[in-house]
Design a protein around this motif. Sequence first.
Motif: not given
Length: 506
Positions: A251-252, A257-259, A264-265, A271-272
Amino acid sequence: MDTSTDGPTRVPPDAGAARVVLDGRGLGVPGVVRLADAEADPVVPAGALDRARRSWRAAAQLAAAGRLYGRGTGVGAHRSVPVDTADEAGHGLRLLRSHAGGAGGLLPARQVRAMLAVRANQLLAGGSGIQPAFVTALAEALRLGLHPAVNEYGAVGTGDLTALAQTGLTLIGERPWLGPAGEAPGPGEPPPRLPAPVTLQPGDTLALLSSNALALGQAALAAHRLDELLCATHAVAALSLAAVSGSPEAYAAPVHALRPYPGPARAAAEVRRLLGPADVAHGTGRRIQDPYGFRAFPQAHGAALEAADRLRGIVEVEINCPSENPVIDPDALTAHHHGGFYAAPLALALDGLDLALVQTAQFSAARLSALGRSDLTGLPAFLASGPASSSGTMILEYTANSALAELRSCAVPASAGHAVLSHGVEEAASFAGQAARQALRAADAYATVLACELVTAVRALRMLPVAPPIAALTVAAAGLPSGTEDRPLTADVLAAVELLPRLARL
């Protein structure tokens, strides 16, 4: 408050209640829902009604200068059959009566009222050429808490012809209005206030029928419910992650940020946020990676979030623009015959959301199963207490998978259907109405799957030596029974379904 998709419509709001503006341009999904549930009064600005009036006058001028489809001609395979000018009013009435051929059960009041709100707003966009009295009557019916009797079957995604014909006959006084309970007044009961019957004029019938207002109203209700359930899923998934001491790495923010997919982000960020400072990963030394239900949740759920956004966007476009065929341009004094009533965008968006919902629901069922595993939680199998043979939450896996099977059946794409109608003149159909009904059923099935997970996650967290300080747990635990003995869990699941809207607002 009834959160079910087909819950009863409430009584009309009191004077001074909230209002929803119908102006043909700015109606959103929440406004449709509030009108469907009689939680607000409709307001029609004078400027919007004047726009409809200008369209009506322009249509009369165009009809006087030459034939318009459905006014100076028959419809469907009879599109080239002329209608005598002296018979235009009779033709419209025959058209209304002949198309009121729906079948199947009567639709719930809130679905029909959602249709009324959508159709009134579309007519105010100013392209129909309909008599403005129809708009006024539709708004008055909403204000009074009334709706016409509308049968389930009759549309194939090229206009909700039977539903709107039944509505038209009610508006002109040939069929009775129904009240909030879905029934006409009984013997000895005082009759409700009714909108004044509208006198049908030439051109009104097709102008009223040329819309997918029922499918759009149902889609608005489904979109609103699913938005709420998808938001609640963040809280439920966060509780399950905490219950299995799951790794936060999946969840980081740098991972997503990579995708940079927005769905999803957003899922990972929610959740975070909901977990906050809770140390959910205190047991991460036991395993390098979590099962998919936890590790790939942002990817599966994010796709559902994006599908829901797309559906809501399409619904809000459609309910704020004219879809009538022909569409009247009063400024250019022109009528355009077109296929804008063909509801492929709506049907595909509904089907797409159902398919995405299956993905995230399967992950919910997977997390539910994981919560019953001692090797993941360190707790008794199936979170049972008492003798070793106790079943605990075992049966909830079966209940969730039963609901999941219903959801999968709803995800068979309605838009893949095909029909050739009216002597082959209409050789395709979008089946948007079928897709909307499937989405409504899918929402109920998904709520059950999610509720089963919620019941199980809360039980697991209660059984930990120290429950993590998570706001969602405080809310959920306050609303769910606390016993862990073997007992019927139906009431627990029903209570969890009722809790989902509250979790969505955290």
